[in-house]
Design a protein around this motif. Structure first.
Motif, short mmCIF file in Angstrom:
data_model
loop_
_atom_site.label_atom_id
_atom_site.label_comp_id
_atom_site.label_asym_id
_atom_site.label_seq_id
_atom_site.Cartn_x
_atom_site.Cartn_y
_atom_site.Cartn_z
N PRO A 95 15.86 -14.71 -26.09
CA PRO A 95 17.04 -15.40 -26.58
C PRO A 95 18.25 -14.48 -26.64
O PRO A 95 18.13 -13.26 -26.50
CB PRO A 95 16.62 -15.86 -27.98
N GLU A 96 19.40 -15.08 -26.87
CA GLU A 96 20.63 -14.28 -27.02
C GLU A 96 20.51 -13.38 -28.24
O GLU A 96 20.00 -13.77 -29.28
CB GLU A 96 21.83 -15.22 -27.18
N GLY A 97 20.98 -12.13 -28.12
CA GLY A 97 20.95 -11.19 -29.22
C GLY A 97 19.65 -10.41 -29.33
O GLY A 97 19.46 -9.69 -30.31
N THR A 98 18.75 -10.53 -28.32
CA THR A 98 17.49 -9.77 -28.36
C THR A 98 17.79 -8.26 -28.28
O THR A 98 18.58 -7.81 -27.46
CB THR A 98 16.58 -10.18 -27.20
N SER A 99 17.13 -7.48 -29.12
CA SER A 99 17.34 -6.03 -29.10
C SER A 99 16.54 -5.40 -27.97
O SER A 99 15.51 -5.92 -27.55
CB SER A 99 16.92 -5.42 -30.44
N ALA A 100 17.04 -4.27 -27.47
CA ALA A 100 16.37 -3.58 -26.36
C ALA A 100 16.61 -2.09 -26.49
O ALA A 100 17.70 -1.64 -26.87
CB ALA A 100 16.88 -4.09 -25.02
N LYS A 101 15.59 -1.30 -26.15
CA LYS A 101 15.71 0.15 -26.17
C LYS A 101 16.29 0.64 -24.85
O LYS A 101 15.87 0.20 -23.78
CB LYS A 101 14.33 0.78 -26.39
N VAL A 102 17.28 1.52 -24.93
CA VAL A 102 17.91 2.07 -23.73
C VAL A 102 17.02 3.17 -23.17
O VAL A 102 16.67 4.13 -23.86
CB VAL A 102 19.32 2.61 -24.05
N VAL A 103 16.65 3.03 -21.88
CA VAL A 103 15.80 4.01 -21.21
C VAL A 103 16.66 5.01 -20.45
O VAL A 103 16.41 6.21 -20.49
CB VAL A 103 14.80 3.31 -20.27
N SER A 104 17.67 4.52 -19.71
CA SER A 104 18.55 5.40 -18.95
C SER A 104 19.86 4.68 -18.70
O SER A 104 19.96 3.46 -18.79
CB SER A 104 17.90 5.80 -17.61
N VAL A 105 20.91 5.48 -18.39
CA VAL A 105 22.24 4.96 -18.08
C VAL A 105 22.67 5.57 -16.76
O VAL A 105 22.73 6.80 -16.64
CB VAL A 105 23.26 5.27 -19.19
N ASP A 106 22.95 4.72 -15.76
CA ASP A 106 23.37 5.18 -14.45
C ASP A 106 24.65 4.45 -14.06
O ASP A 106 24.61 3.32 -13.56
CB ASP A 106 22.27 4.92 -13.41
N GLY A 107 25.81 5.08 -14.34
CA GLY A 107 27.08 4.43 -14.04
C GLY A 107 27.27 3.22 -14.94
O GLY A 107 27.29 3.32 -16.16
N ASN A 108 27.39 2.02 -14.33
CA ASN A 108 27.57 0.77 -15.07
C ASN A 108 26.25 0.05 -15.28
O ASN A 108 26.23 -1.05 -15.82
CB ASN A 108 28.56 -0.14 -14.31
N THR A 109 25.13 0.64 -14.83
CA THR A 109 23.81 0.01 -14.95
C THR A 109 23.02 0.70 -16.06
O THR A 109 22.93 1.92 -16.11
CB THR A 109 23.03 0.13 -13.63
N VAL A 110 22.46 -0.13 -16.96
CA VAL A 110 21.68 0.37 -18.09
C VAL A 110 20.26 -0.16 -17.95
O VAL A 110 20.04 -1.37 -17.92
CB VAL A 110 22.29 -0.09 -19.43
N THR A 111 19.30 0.74 -17.84
CA THR A 111 17.88 0.35 -17.78
C THR A 111 17.36 0.27 -19.20
O THR A 111 17.45 1.23 -19.96
CB THR A 111 17.06 1.36 -16.97
N ILE A 112 16.82 -0.93 -19.58
CA ILE A 112 16.39 -1.17 -20.95
C ILE A 112 14.96 -1.68 -20.98
O ILE A 112 14.42 -2.12 -19.97
CB ILE A 112 17.32 -2.19 -21.65
N SER A 113 14.36 -1.60 -22.16
CA SER A 113 13.04 -2.17 -22.41
C SER A 113 13.20 -3.19 -23.54
O SER A 113 13.20 -2.83 -24.71
CB SER A 113 12.05 -1.07 -22.81
#
Length: 243
Positions: free
Chosen positions: A45-63
């Motif tokens: 759903p909207e507002g789900t929390s996610a852990k940031v794994v990496s940041v590459d430019g404008n792309t954020v890899t999350i879990s």
């Protein structure tokens, strides 16, 4: 993974947010973001929390919470707070005073007596025979519509490539949570995307596999060189013992 609709949000991640998130990940600190919009294919759903794994430019890899996988999201799809920032409230228009009611007082006059009614001659009404009502004809009852059998829910298949060329596939039924990721071989993934006929998807998968193949070949060359050095050392020691 099905394409996500992307729309600009005023509370999306800014370049400053991306820098602070990247710094937190580099320092080993936990960095958390929240989804701007819901992702029905993953049951998020909207507002789900996610852990940031990496940041590459404008792309954020999350879990994301509840998903056993790492997924790439764009900065405009994430925000730093769970709830969106609220806009300014509309100003309430001032209440208007009711318009004054004008009351006019008419001058009183002597009432005039009404004229006497004139007696009219009695007229015998003519009667017209009323026809008997016709009996309504019952309309035929339409047949009941047959209910069609409900089809299966929508299906989403997500293919994920890990850093060590380990591939997995996840299946999601409708809005339910995705199932457990199952490992698959790179060769089966390559064959599957070739059957899809999408050049962009095929090139992306082949690029990942080619990179892994080059790294494996380089590793084999390094190990072969180390093996040759070890053999030379062993031969020299055996010759010394023979003397």
């Amino acid at each position: 993974m099905p394409p996500r609709r992307r729309s600009p949000k005023t509370d999306a991640l800014t370049p400053e947010n991306l820098e602070s998130l990247a710094a937190a990940v580099a320092e080993g600190r936990r960095a958390t973001v929240y989804l701007v919009e819901a992702t029905p294919s993953l049951g998020l759903p909207e507002g789900t929390s996610a852990k940031v794994v990496s940041v590459d430019g404008n792309t954020v890899t999350i879990s994301p919470k509840g998903v056993n996988d790492e997924l790439p999201f764009e900065a405009e799809e994430l925000r730093m707070t769970r709830n969106p920032t609220s806009g300014a409230t509309k100003a309430t228009p001032p209440a208007t005073e009711p318009a004054p009611v004008k009351v006019e007082i008419a001058e009183w006059t002597e009432p005039v007596a009404p004229p006497k009614p004139v007696k009219a001659a009695a007229v015998k009404p003519t009667t017209t025979p009323t026809p008997a009502p016709s009996r309504p004809v019952a309309a035929p009852k339409p047949p009941a519509a047959r209910k069609g059998k409900k089809g299966p829910d929508s299906l989403s298949v997500t293919i994920h490539a890990g850093p060590d060329n380990d591939w997995s596939v996840t299946v999601t039924h409708g809005a339910r949570r995705p199932g457990k990721a199952q490992p698959v071989s790179p060769e089966s993934v390559s064959r599957a995307v070739r059957e899809l006929g999408d050049d962009a998807v095929r090139d992306a998968v082949e690029a990942v596999i080619s990179h892994a193949r080059e790294e494996a070949a380089q590793r084999v060359a390094e190990l072969s060189q180390q093996l040759e050095v070890a053999r030379s050392t062993l031969a020299a020691l055996e010759q010394k013992d023979a003397e």
